[in-house]
Scaffold this motif. Structure first.
Motif, PDB file in Angstrom:
ATOM      1  N   LYS A  89      -1.580 -10.640   3.763  1.00 18.35           N
ATOM      2  CA  LYS A  89      -1.923 -11.351   4.988  1.00 18.35           C
ATOM      3  C   LYS A  89      -3.425 -11.420   5.218  1.00 18.35           C
ATOM      4  O   LYS A  89      -3.953 -12.439   5.677  1.00 18.35           O
ATOM      5  N   HIS A  90      -4.138 -10.333   4.902  1.00 16.94           N
ATOM      6  CA  HIS A  90      -5.555 -10.241   5.258  1.00 16.94           C
ATOM      7  C   HIS A  90      -6.492 -10.294   4.066  1.00 16.94           C
ATOM      8  O   HIS A  90      -7.699 -10.462   4.239  1.00 16.94           O
ATOM      9  N   ALA A  91      -5.982 -10.110   2.844  1.00 18.75           N
ATOM     10  CA  ALA A  91      -6.858 -10.119   1.671  1.00 18.75           C
ATOM     11  C   ALA A  91      -6.174 -10.817   0.510  1.00 18.75           C
ATOM     12  O   ALA A  91      -5.900 -10.204  -0.530  1.00 18.75           O
ATOM     13  N   PRO A  92      -5.867 -12.106   0.663  1.00 22.73           N
ATOM     14  CA  PRO A  92      -5.206 -12.815  -0.433  1.00 22.73           C
ATOM     15  C   PRO A  92      -6.092 -12.835  -1.664  1.00 22.73           C
ATOM     16  O   PRO A  92      -7.313 -13.000  -1.587  1.00 22.73           O
ATOM     17  N   GLY A  93      -5.480 -12.666  -2.817  1.00 23.37           N
ATOM     18  CA  GLY A  93      -6.214 -12.626  -4.067  1.00 23.37           C
ATOM     19  C   GLY A  93      -6.736 -11.268  -4.451  1.00 23.37           C
ATOM     20  O   GLY A  93      -7.383 -11.131  -5.494  1.00 23.37           O
ATOM     21  N   ALA A  94      -6.494 -10.236  -3.630  1.00 24.54           N
ATOM     22  CA  ALA A  94      -7.016  -8.905  -3.922  1.00 24.54           C
ATOM     23  C   ALA A  94      -6.208  -8.251  -5.037  1.00 24.54           C
ATOM     24  O   ALA A  94      -5.018  -8.512  -5.220  1.00 24.54           O
ATOM     25  N   VAL A  95      -6.882  -7.378  -5.779  1.00 22.19           N
ATOM     26  CA  VAL A  95      -6.205  -6.540  -6.780  1.00 22.19           C
ATOM     27  C   VAL A  95      -5.796  -5.245  -6.095  1.00 22.19           C
ATOM     28  O   VAL A  95      -6.607  -4.588  -5.432  1.00 22.19           O
ATOM     29  N   VAL A  96      -4.536  -4.870  -6.246  1.00 21.66           N
ATOM     30  CA  VAL A  96      -3.987  -3.710  -5.557  1.00 21.66           C
ATOM     31  C   VAL A  96      -3.700  -2.604  -6.564  1.00 21.66           C
ATOM     32  O   VAL A  96      -3.153  -2.865  -7.643  1.00 21.66           O
ATOM     33  N   ALA A  97      -4.068  -1.388  -6.206  1.00 24.34           N
ATOM     34  CA  ALA A  97      -3.750  -0.205  -7.011  1.00 24.34           C
ATOM     35  C   ALA A  97      -2.922   0.746  -6.163  1.00 24.34           C
ATOM     36  O   ALA A  97      -3.320   1.105  -5.047  1.00 24.34           O
ATOM     37  N   VAL A  98      -1.771   1.151  -6.658  1.00 21.03           N
ATOM     38  CA  VAL A  98      -0.871   2.052  -5.941  1.00 21.03           C
ATOM     39  C   VAL A  98      -0.795   3.357  -6.731  1.00 21.03           C
ATOM     40  O   VAL A  98      -0.528   3.342  -7.941  1.00 21.03           O
ATOM     41  N   ARG A  99      -1.029   4.464  -6.048  1.00 17.87           N
ATOM     42  CA  ARG A  99      -0.968   5.779  -6.694  1.00 17.87           C
ATOM     43  C   ARG A  99       0.021   6.666  -5.946  1.00 17.87           C
ATOM     44  O   ARG A  99      -0.096   6.847  -4.737  1.00 17.87           O
ATOM     45  N   LEU A 100       0.993   7.197  -6.674  1.00 23.17           N
ATOM     46  CA  LEU A 100       1.995   8.102  -6.115  1.00 23.17           C
ATOM     47  C   LEU A 100       1.802   9.465  -6.770  1.00 23.17           C
ATOM     48  O   LEU A 100       1.829   9.575  -7.993  1.00 23.17           O
ATOM     49  N   GLU A 101       1.604  10.506  -5.951  1.00 21.83           N
ATOM     50  CA  GLU A 101       1.326  11.844  -6.483  1.00 21.83           C
ATOM     51  C   GLU A 101       2.352  12.837  -5.943  1.00 21.83           C
ATOM     52  O   GLU A 101       2.540  12.948  -4.725  1.00 21.83           O
ATOM     53  N   TYR A 102       3.009  13.547  -6.859  1.00 25.73           N
ATOM     54  CA  TYR A 102       3.945  14.603  -6.492  1.00 25.73           C
ATOM     55  C   TYR A 102       3.175  15.919  -6.418  1.00 25.73           C
ATOM     56  O   TYR A 102       2.689  16.424  -7.429  1.00 25.73           O
ATOM     57  N   LEU A 103       3.068  16.478  -5.221  1.00 26.49           N
ATOM     58  CA  LEU A 103       2.390  17.752  -5.021  1.00 26.49           C
ATOM     59  C   LEU A 103       3.417  18.870  -4.915  1.00 26.49           C
ATOM     60  O   LEU A 103       4.626  18.630  -5.020  1.00 26.49           O
ATOM     61  N   ALA A 104       2.947  20.092  -4.663  1.00 30.76           N
ATOM     62  CA  ALA A 104       3.845  21.250  -4.655  1.00 30.76           C
ATOM     63  C   ALA A 104       4.920  21.120  -3.585  1.00 30.76           C
ATOM     64  O   ALA A 104       6.109  21.320  -3.844  1.00 30.76           O
ATOM     65  N   ASP A 105       4.518  20.775  -2.379  1.00 29.72           N
ATOM     66  CA  ASP A 105       5.488  20.712  -1.282  1.00 29.72           C
ATOM     67  C   ASP A 105       5.385  19.422  -0.483  1.00 29.72           C
ATOM     68  O   ASP A 105       5.842  19.350   0.646  1.00 29.72           O
TER      69      ASP A 105
END
Length: 398
Positions: free
Chosen positions: A324-340
């Motif tokens: 909606k606000h940044a068309p054409g942007a490159v997106v990076a998604v990071r998912l991190e599993y921590l201890a708890d």
């Protein structure tokens, strides 16, 4: 009594202090303090033999401290149901009693023998406890200088006291086990009721919302086909664009509804797979530039339903705001599993235009809703401008 009765240990609940009320805990501490103080007083005020030799006093102090240490070791080993170390600790205490008698501390020897007789019956299997108690009481009778009747009555009373303490501990242990079983049954009943209610809600959603969206998709597709048959023109193209957009929104709504139904039934796909699918779908004709990807760190594991749903919803909303606000942007998604906990970061490179603030998306779930969802789970959500674009960070317990 059966052979199993003679060989079986008292339960761990009976040997531990679990289930004792605060008053009983304080009473037990007080009794131990009084007994220990009385032990010290009676020991060092009843020295036998000529003179108060320094070595005898040193031996008395060493015997008291060593007996206390051995008693703690005995209690720990019996709690772990380890017979040989328990018997070794008990025999060492009896040896300390013999040493106390030889050093001229008869009261200390009597107290140690009494303690061995009682605690053996209370904490050991009967097959080992009875011989130990007999040996301890026999030594008590030899050391005690009272008349034989008083000695016999005292020895019998000590044996009875040890057995009564054993029965009391077993009763407390049984009560603890019954209480734990009742709590487990209630917890299982509550989970079953919750699952039943979730299944009912899922059926209602499926029967109402999913059917409605499916019907809407059919009508929108029919409308698109009818419009495409009309002669080309500006008005036709605008209407066709709106119909196609509405069909896409209905398709996304149906997909999200199915995901919600899967969540209610506990049949959700892994979070990382969902994020990858979401990224691939968002980059297809929705204003995001190629290059979007998902980076997973840490050891993957199943997440609780609430945490998994929070990660999914926040990722959806963050990508919606990027479109909606940044068309054409490159997106990076990071998912991190921590201890708890689990952490999600959605970062974009900035697009051709950006509003100063994130607005509420078309789904009605905006930045405030994301933060509230995280806080309800005991987590946090941060969102704001970054070096190039915008970043959303979520952390929830999992």
């Amino acid at each position: 009594m059966t052979l199993e009765t003679w060989l079986s240990w008292p339960s761990r609940e009976a040997l531990s202090r679990e289930g004792l009320t605060r008053a009983r805990r304080n009473l037990a501490r007080g009794i131990r303090g009084v007994v220990f103080g009385g032990l010290l007083w009676s020991t060092f005020s009843n020295k036998e033999g000529p003179g108060n030799w320094a070595w005898a006093w040193a031996a008395g102090v060493a015997l008291v401290l060593g007996s206390v240490l051995l008693a703690r070791v005995f209690f720990r080993f019996t709690l772990e149901h380890r017979l040989r170390p328990s018997l070794a600790a008990l025999l060492l205490v009896m040896g300390a009693a013999a040493g106390a008698r030889a050093a001229g501390w008869p009261v200390l020897a009597l107290v140690l023998l009494c303690g061995c007789a009682v605690t053996a019956l209370e904490r050991l299997p009967l097959g080992a406890a009875v011989p130990c108690t007999v040996v301890a009481l026999a030594a008590y009778c030899l050391v005690n200088n009272d008349n034989w009747l008083t000695t016999a009555v005292t020895a019998a009373g000590l044996g009875l006291a040890g057995y009564v303490l054993r029965l009391d501990a077993e009763a407390r242990g049984n009560a603890q086990r019954l209480l734990a079983q009742e709590r487990a049954a209630r917890s299982a009943e509550a989970r079953s009721a919750a699952l039943g209610e979730r299944a009912r809600i899922a059926r209602e959603i499926h029967d109402v919302l999913a059917h409605s969206l499916s019907a809407q998709l059919v009508h929108l597709e029919a409308a698109r086909l009818l419009i495409e048959r009309e002669p080309p023109g500006e008005f036709r193209e605008k209407i066709l664009e709106r119909v196609v957009a509405a069909r896409g929104m209905a398709r996304e709504g149906l997909a999200e509804t199915r995901q919600a139904l899967s969540a209610l039934r506990g049949e959700m796909t892994p979070v990382e797979d969902f994020l990858q699918t979401l990224i691939e779908g968002s980059g297809a004709g929705t204003g995001l530039a190629p290059g979007a990807g998902v980076q997973v760190e840490g050891e993957r594991r199943p997440l609780p339903a609430e945490a998994s749903q929070a990660v999914r919803r926040v990722a959806q909303e963050a990508l919606t705001n990027v479109r909606k606000h940044a068309p054409g942007a490159v997106v990076a998604v990071r998912l991190e599993y921590l201890a708890d906990e689990v952490a999600l970061e959605v970062r974009d490179s900035g697009g051709r235009k950006r509003a100063g603030e994130l607005a509420v998306s078309g789904s009605g779930y905006g930045l405030l809703g994301m933060r509230e969802r995280a806080e309800l789970l005991g987590g946090t959500l941060e969102a704001g401008p970054d070096e190039e674009g915008f970043v959303v960070r979520l952390r929830v317990p999992a």
